[in-house]
Design a protein around this motif. Structure first.
Motif, short mmCIF file in Angstrom:
data_model
loop_
_atom_site.label_atom_id
_atom_site.label_comp_id
_atom_site.label_asym_id
_atom_site.label_seq_id
_atom_site.Cartn_x
_atom_site.Cartn_y
_atom_site.Cartn_z
N GLU A 49 59.17 -6.66 -6.48
CA GLU A 49 58.53 -7.52 -7.47
C GLU A 49 57.57 -8.46 -6.75
N LYS A 50 56.35 -8.51 -7.23
CA LYS A 50 55.34 -9.35 -6.59
C LYS A 50 55.66 -10.84 -6.73
N GLU A 51 56.14 -11.25 -7.90
CA GLU A 51 56.42 -12.67 -8.14
C GLU A 51 57.84 -13.01 -7.68
N ASP B 66 61.87 -9.73 -4.08
CA ASP B 66 60.83 -10.43 -4.83
C ASP B 66 59.89 -11.13 -3.87
N CYS C 77 57.13 -9.86 -2.94
CA CYS C 77 56.57 -8.79 -2.09
C CYS C 77 55.34 -8.20 -2.76
N GLU C 78 54.32 -7.95 -1.97
CA GLU C 78 53.12 -7.31 -2.49
C GLU C 78 52.98 -5.94 -1.86
N VAL C 79 52.79 -4.92 -2.70
CA VAL C 79 52.57 -3.56 -2.20
C VAL C 79 51.12 -3.47 -1.75
N VAL D 68 54.72 -3.08 2.31
CA VAL D 68 54.74 -4.34 1.58
C VAL D 68 54.61 -5.52 2.54
N ARG E 284 55.45 -9.88 2.59
CA ARG E 284 56.11 -11.02 1.94
C ARG E 284 55.48 -12.29 2.48
N GLU F 149 53.83 -6.91 7.81
CA GLU F 149 54.00 -5.79 6.89
C GLU F 149 55.24 -4.99 7.25
N ASP G 245 54.15 -1.48 -13.40
CA ASP G 245 53.30 -2.63 -13.09
C ASP G 245 52.07 -2.73 -13.99
N VAL H 49 48.87 -1.37 -9.56
CA VAL H 49 48.57 -1.22 -8.13
C VAL H 49 49.02 0.16 -7.67
#
Length: 195
Positions: free
Chosen positions: A3-5, A86, A88-90, A104, A106, A111, A123, A128
């Protein structure tokens, strides 16, 4: 589960759970906890308003639920049995048959690579996962004529039965708006095309 947020997080959404989705949630996780429900709890159908005239009620075969997404999402994440990552950005995906590698980040951390057998991308229209794995379908898959979304939330009151979710259609397919009234807020989400 990536989850990005940070969870729990607010989500710009009306928080409507259809009868079919509620049945799936109940089957997998048990009843939706009362703490996750918004006021009013039930949604009985959709009212369709057409620009230029027309007001149609589309009742559901059985009521759905109105939820507070931050609470429901946190409840489902805590109950799903998966490792929840959470914040985390892919940044990249390598998708092969029965093998997925997700790269990912954080925050400021280095990475890292995650591996899984399957990829389930939930998403949304600006996916993404779809952009990274199938860029040729990225805009076609969502709604090619509806390129922009705007959400406005305001405290207030209006003459509207909050047990109905609202859908407004603009002439010529130029856009669609969804609106709702709950917990003392009026919400309006407008999708529109480039014209």
């Amino acid at each position: 589960l990536v989850e990005k947020e940070r969870l729990p997080r607010e989500k710009p959404c009306g928080g409507f759970v259809s009868p079919q989705a509620a049945a799936l949630i109940e089957e997998a996780f048990g009843p939706i906890p009362p703490s996750c429900l918004a006021q009013p709890h039930t949604v009985v159908g959709a009212r369709l308003l057409c620009e230029g005239g027309g007001d149609y009620e589309l009742p559901f075969p059985e009521p759905g639920f109105s939820v507070v997404r931050s609470r429901l999402d946190a409840h489902l994440a805590a109950s799903c049995g998966a490792d929840v990552l959470d914040g985390c950005e892919v940044v990249d995906l390598d998708v092969e048959r029965f093998h997925v590698r997700a790269h990912v980040t954080r925050g400021e951390e280095e990475e890292e690579e995650l591996e899984a057998t399957y990829l389930v991308a939930a998403d949304g229209a600006e996916s993404v996962a779809l952009r990274l794995s199938r860029p040729e379908f990225h805009r076609l898959y969502a709604a090619p004529r509806l390129e922009r979304t705007m959400l406005v939330l305001s405290e207030g009151d209006m003459e509207w039965d909050p047990r109905w979710t609202g859908i407004a259609l603009m002439r010529g397919g130029g856009g669609i708006a969804r609106f709702f009234v709950k917990d003392g807020l009026i919400g309006l989400a407008v999708n529109h095309g480039p014209e």
